[in-house]
Write a protein that holds these residues in place. Structure first.
Motif, PDB file in Angstrom:
ATOM      1  N   ASN A  41       0.826  -1.212   0.000  1.00 23.16           N
ATOM      2  CA  ASN A  41       0.000   0.000   0.000  1.00 23.16           C
ATOM      3  C   ASN A  41       0.860   1.261   0.000  1.00 23.16           C
ATOM      4  N   ASP A  42       1.973   1.223   0.722  1.00 26.16           N
ATOM      5  CA  ASP A  42       2.882   2.377   0.729  1.00 26.16           C
ATOM      6  C   ASP A  42       3.457   2.614  -0.667  1.00 26.16           C
ATOM      7  N   GLN A  43       3.826   1.522  -1.332  1.00 21.41           N
ATOM      8  CA  GLN A  43       4.344   1.642  -2.698  1.00 21.41           C
ATOM      9  C   GLN A  43       3.279   2.198  -3.635  1.00 21.41           C
ATOM     10  N   ASN A  44       2.046   1.751  -3.431  1.00 20.80           N
ATOM     11  CA  ASN A  44       0.951   2.219  -4.283  1.00 20.80           C
ATOM     12  C   ASN A  44       0.694   3.710  -4.086  1.00 20.80           C
ATOM     13  N   LEU A  45       0.774   4.169  -2.842  1.00 20.03           N
ATOM     14  CA  LEU A  45       0.584   5.597  -2.566  1.00 20.03           C
ATOM     15  C   LEU A  45       1.675   6.433  -3.233  1.00 20.03           C
ATOM     16  N   SER A  46       2.894   5.911  -3.224  1.00 20.38           N
ATOM     17  CA  SER A  46       3.999   6.615  -3.879  1.00 20.38           C
ATOM     18  C   SER A  46       3.766   6.706  -5.384  1.00 20.38           C
ATOM     19  N   LEU A  47       3.236   5.627  -5.962  1.00 18.89           N
ATOM     20  CA  LEU A  47       2.942   5.619  -7.394  1.00 18.89           C
ATOM     21  C   LEU A  47       1.818   6.591  -7.738  1.00 18.89           C
ATOM     22  N   ILE A  48       0.816   6.660  -6.881  1.00 17.43           N
ATOM     23  CA  ILE A  48      -0.297   7.588  -7.106  1.00 17.43           C
ATOM     24  C   ILE A  48       0.207   9.031  -7.087  1.00 17.43           C
ATOM     25  N   GLU A  49       1.077   9.317  -6.137  1.00 19.13           N
ATOM     26  CA  GLU A  49       1.639  10.666  -6.041  1.00 19.13           C
ATOM     27  C   GLU A  49       2.482  10.996  -7.275  1.00 19.13           C
ATOM     28  N   ALA A  50       3.308  10.031  -7.689  1.00 16.10           N
ATOM     29  CA  ALA A  50       4.152  10.248  -8.865  1.00 16.10           C
ATOM     30  C   ALA A  50       3.302  10.414 -10.123  1.00 16.10           C
ATOM     31  N   ASN A  51       2.229   9.636 -10.216  1.00 11.12           N
ATOM     32  CA  ASN A  51       1.331   9.723 -11.366  1.00 11.12           C
ATOM     33  C   ASN A  51       0.645  11.088 -11.419  1.00 11.12           C
ATOM     34  N   PHE A  52       0.252  11.573 -10.260  1.00 14.72           N
ATOM     35  CA  PHE A  52      -0.393  12.890 -10.187  1.00 14.72           C
ATOM     36  C   PHE A  52       0.552  13.988 -10.689  1.00 14.72           C
ATOM     37  N   LEU A  53       1.809  13.915 -10.253  1.00 18.82           N
ATOM     38  CA  LEU A  53       2.791  14.917 -10.676  1.00 18.82           C
ATOM     39  C   LEU A  53       3.075  14.816 -12.173  1.00 18.82           C
ATOM     40  N   ALA A  54       3.122  13.569 -12.682  1.00 22.12           N
ATOM     41  CA  ALA A  54       3.382  13.375 -14.112  1.00 22.12           C
ATOM     42  C   ALA A  54       2.238  13.933 -14.956  1.00 22.12           C
ATOM     43  N   GLN A  55       1.005  13.721 -14.500  1.00 22.99           N
ATOM     44  CA  GLN A  55      -0.147  14.268 -15.220  1.00 22.99           C
ATOM     45  C   GLN A  55      -0.145  15.795 -15.169  1.00 22.99           C
ATOM     46  N   LYS A  56       0.273  16.323 -14.036  1.00 20.08           N
ATOM     47  CA  LYS A  56       0.337  17.774 -13.882  1.00 20.08           C
ATOM     48  C   LYS A  56       1.341  18.384 -14.853  1.00 20.08           C
ATOM     49  N   GLU A  57       2.411  17.619 -15.133  1.00 18.52           N
ATOM     50  CA  GLU A  57       3.449  18.082 -16.055  1.00 18.52           C
ATOM     51  C   GLU A  57       3.158  17.668 -17.498  1.00 18.52           C
ATOM     52  N   ASN A  58       1.994  17.014 -17.697  1.00 20.34           N
ATOM     53  CA  ASN A  58       1.614  16.527 -19.031  1.00 20.34           C
ATOM     54  C   ASN A  58       2.667  15.583 -19.621  1.00 20.34           C
ATOM     55  N   ASP A  59       3.265  14.791 -18.748  1.00 15.78           N
ATOM     56  CA  ASP A  59       4.294  13.840 -19.177  1.00 15.78           C
ATOM     57  C   ASP A  59       3.622  12.488 -19.430  1.00 15.78           C
ATOM     58  N   SER A  60       3.119  12.302 -20.641  1.00 20.01           N
ATOM     59  CA  SER A  60       2.363  11.091 -20.975  1.00 20.01           C
ATOM     60  C   SER A  60       3.223   9.832 -20.913  1.00 20.01           C
ATOM     61  N   ILE A  61       4.493   9.957 -21.250  1.00 19.93           N
ATOM     62  CA  ILE A  61       5.390   8.793 -21.208  1.00 19.93           C
ATOM     63  C   ILE A  61       5.542   8.300 -19.767  1.00 19.93           C
TER      64      ILE A  61
END
Length: 236
Positions: free
Chosen positions: A136-156
């Motif tokens: 679950n901790d790993q999943n939360l880290s991935l969710i946070e990273a995904n949010f930042l990537a979407q914010k930066e429009n980094d589709s890759i």
């Protein structure tokens, strides 16, 4: 003695008689303490068909310790509920078996600080949830990273993180299935199949059930798992 005092004395006597009778009849006792709690009510509960059923309760008034009792036929998941009139639900699930279980926790982190000792099923659940917390901790880290990537429009980066997330979910399911298979002689196996991986591939759910020892198949959770499989088959 005034009439009021007579009534009060009678109520106290009745309460003592009921309490003694309950202690004598009960085959399960939950003892515990909630650090920092000055006032509230604790409940011992179980799942009903469509509602939560109260088995016992105790009012906390100054003392942090509590003792609750009930009767159980076999190991089963129960809940310790804390009511402190704050508009929120506070629950600690735990596996109970005949005998004594202890729960020590705190008011501020009621769920997270819980130290539970008692049944063999709870020991296995502790082991399982410890590993799940890492997932679950790993999943939360991935969710946070995904949010930042979407914010930066980094589709890759988003696509890459989604793939990592899918892999993590598969690992989580795989661990749960293997854990259940490794403990086929314990109530924890059908419980995990029912409530932790209900949407897993039916082949794996069937494997968990078929691997159960006969006494576990005849248990409460074993029968529920059999019913789920039977209902699924009738719908196919």
């Amino acid at each position: 003695m005034t009439k009021f005092n007579k009534i009060l004395s009678l109520l106290i006597l009745i309460s003592m008689i009921v309490s003694c009778g309950k202690d004598k009849e009960a085959n399960f006792t939950l003892k515990g303490s909630i650090k920092g709690l000055k006032k509230g009510v604790v409940y011992l509960q179980k799942d009903g068909d469509s509602i939560i059923i109260d088995l016992d309760s105790m009012t906390i008034a100054g003392q942090p310790e509590f003792t609750l009792h009930t009767n159980i036929d076999e190991p089963i998941l129960l809940y310790l509920k804390l009511f402190k009139n704050d508009g929120e639900e506070h629950y600690i699930p735990f596996f109970a078996d005949k005998g004594v279980t202890t729960i020590k926790t705190s008011l501020n982190k009621f769920n997270y600080d819980a130290e539970i000792n008692g049944s063999k099923q709870q020991d296995l659940l502790n082991e399982y949830t410890k590993v799940m917390s890492k997932f679950n901790d790993q999943n939360l880290s991935l969710i946070e990273a995904n949010f930042l990537a979407q914010k930066e429009n980094d589709s890759i980066a988003v696509d890459s993180l989604n793939k990592v997330s899918e892999t993590l979910m598969k690992r989580k399911y795989s661990y749960t299935i293997q854990f259940a298979l490794n403990h086929k002689d314990n109530m924890i196996a059908p419980y995990l199949a029912l409530y932790e991986i209900p949407s897993a591939n039916p082949i794996y759910i069937d494997s968990v059930y078929n691997g159960l020892t006969e006494d576990i198949k005849q248990s409460f959770y074993g029968k529920k798992l059999e019913e789920v499989i039977a209902n699924r088959s009738s719908d196919e």
